[in-house]
Design an enzyme around this catalytic site. Structure first.
Site, mmCIF file in Angstrom:
data_model
loop_
_atom_site.group_PDB
_atom_site.id
_atom_site.type_symbol
_atom_site.label_atom_id
_atom_site.label_comp_id
_atom_site.label_asym_id
_atom_site.label_seq_id
_atom_site.Cartn_x
_atom_site.Cartn_y
_atom_site.Cartn_z
ATOM 1 N N GLY A 303 70.334 14.773 37.359
ATOM 2 C CA GLY A 303 71.585 15.235 36.735
ATOM 3 C C GLY A 303 71.644 16.740 36.768
ATOM 4 O O GLY A 303 70.663 17.429 37.071
ATOM 5 N N GLY A 306 71.948 21.038 32.014
ATOM 6 C CA GLY A 306 72.733 20.842 30.804
ATOM 7 C C GLY A 306 73.255 19.435 30.621
ATOM 8 O O GLY A 306 74.038 19.167 29.710
ATOM 9 N N SER A 377 67.380 17.246 41.599
ATOM 10 C CA SER A 377 67.356 16.457 42.851
ATOM 11 C C SER A 377 68.785 16.129 43.287
ATOM 12 O O SER A 377 69.279 15.032 43.101
ATOM 13 C CB SER A 377 66.527 15.180 42.677
ATOM 14 O OG SER A 377 66.800 14.519 41.470
#
Length: 468
Positions: A303, A306, A377
């Site tokens: 993700g 944040g 990633s």
């Protein structure tokens, strides 16, 4: 016929080191030679059974030569009295005798042997006594007082004849409790040299013992024992094995003698040696899974900055730890401060960091450890490369599906710098971030409390942790 039976039996018992065997022909039906010598057996010139039992010399099993006094209790009713209580295992002791405390090897003299009825002048086995020494020596339960000129064996490695008493077969991987005199320590069985057939005394090679079987075993204890061979001293040459989980007494043992380190058995077979040459572990994955009650897998959180992936990853690590699992957490910040400190944030170095992380995960998974990873990633190509290294069956992808606005609100300073072009190569701003198309689970970051329960249920349903 009688002489032939006697001859065969003598040949059998001579292997048992029984010094004296008496043969009496009997007839239980007629009572021949039970109380009186029978007229039906004129060829027998010995005693009747009753006469033999009434006149036979019974030698003592006690050893009066080797003084051994295992301390069971330190008696200190007030500040002026300090005595050491226990049972005399062997030998004799008198006031004025010099004694040595093991394992400290401190020497003192016996001051007195006090009792309720007055002081003893001598104590011998199997009397329970209290010894008062002339010097203040720190001695506790499990230690032993001996004659300094006649020491027992002080060893961690020894061989013993073992009688297995548990209904469950022996498992060599178990770390048993070994109780020897007043001392208790951890012990392992290194190997079974052979099993003895109680009917024929034949020896056979086995890997384990079952109920009522007898065998010769090699032991290693966590700390040195103070023992004598069983044939020399039964009290200091015997022990019991206790299972660490059930607390059942699983075996009794009779120590044969110490074992030099050079004679210690090696459990490494030729096949094991070949595996070692190839860098393969001698512990199978099934053994690790059984021991840890978990599968070695990688939980990979992806993700944007944040998105809340770190919060969920760290919460998962804490919860698994509390539940008893063995897990390791890896995240970008911790690795960049050490292992990957020379890497920058360019796409090439980001890919190199993930490659290194993947290999770490594979090593940890091979040890049966659950690895939790939190890395951006940014695309399927990188994530697929990671999965290939770790193993697709071990790779479980978790996607924090957060909008860019949510991430900016969570880390405003970082994104402001990127928009002002003060930093570069930030996924979501000047580097593209591809949402995974094959994630095992996707989460709304605003529901992180329930997200944790969802992951735990996922791990349980997949029999990752717990396995049973």
């Amino acid at each position: 016929v009688f002489d032939e039976i006697c001859s065969q039996y003598k040949n059998f018992v001579i292997q048992l080191n029984i010094p004296d065997v008496e043969f009496i022909p009997l007839s239980a039906l007629k009572g021949d030679n039970v109380v009186e010598i029978s007229a039906h057996m004129p060829w027998y010139r010995g005693k009747s059974l009753l006469n033999f039992l009434e006149t036979v010399h019974i030698s003592s099993d006690s050893n009066f030569n080797d003084f051994r006094f295992p301390v069971q209790y330190v008696l200190r009713p007030d500040r002026d009295f300090r005595g050491f209580s226990g049972k005399v295992a062997s030998g004799t002791v008198r006031p004025g005798d010099t004694v040595m405390a093991l394992p400290s090897r401190k020497i003192s003299k016996v001051k007195s042997i006090p009792t309720y009825d007055g002081n003893f002048e001598i104590a011998f086995p199997p009397q329970a006594i209290t010894l008062v020494l002339k010097d203040e020596i720190d001695i506790s339960r499990g230690e032993i007082l001996v004659n300094p000129d006649n020491l027992p064996r002080i060893e961690r490695h020894f061989e013993a004849m073992l009688v297995w008493m548990d209904e469950q077969p022996m498992e060599l991987s178990t770390q048993f409790f070994l109780k020897h005199t007043t001392n208790t320590t951890r012990a392992r069985i290194d190997m079974i040299r052979y099993k003895t057939d109680v009917n024929t005394l034949e020896k056979s090679k086995v890997d384990t013992l079952s109920l009522n079987e007898i065998g010769r075993a090699v032991f290693t204890t966590a700390k040195p024992l103070f023992f004598d061979p069983y044939q020399k001293n039964k009290n200091t040459g015997s022990f019991v094995l206790i299972h660490p989980l059930t607390n059942n007494t699983v075996a009794v043992g009779m120590i044969i003698d110490k074992l030099e380190s050079k004679n210690l058995p090696s459990r490494i077979s030729d096949a094991d040696k070949e595996n070692i040459k190839q860098g393969k572990s001698l512990i199978s994955m099934a053994e690790r899974e059984k021991k840890l009650n978990q599968k070695g897998v990688t939980i990979w959180f992806t993700g944007l900055h944040g998105s809340g992936k770190n919060e969920l990853a760290f919460s998962l690590e804490k919860k698994l730890f509390e539940n008893g699992a063995t897990a390791v957490l890896l995240d970008g910040s911790s690795l960049r401060s050490g292992l990957n400190r020379e890497l920058d944030y360019s796409p090439a170095d980001r890919a190199e960091q993930l490659r290194r992380v993947a290999h770490i995960c594979k090593l940890l998974n091979d040890q049966g450890i659950i690895t939790i990873c939190s890395f951006i990633s940014r695309n399927d190509s990188l994530r697929n490369q990671v999965a290939e290294i770790i193993g697709k069956e071990r790779f479980h992808l978790m996607f924090m599906d957060a909008s860019l606005d949510y991430c900016k609100a969570n880390k405003p300073k970082l994104y402001i710098k990127a928009e002002r072009e003060e930093i570069e190569n930030l996924p979501g701003i000047d580097l593209e971030f591809e949402a995974p198309t094959n994630a095992n689970m996707a989460f709304n970051p605003e529901e992180n409390e329930s997200n944790l329960d969802k992951i735990l249920n996922y791990l349980a349903n997949k029999h990752i942790y717990p396995m049973d």
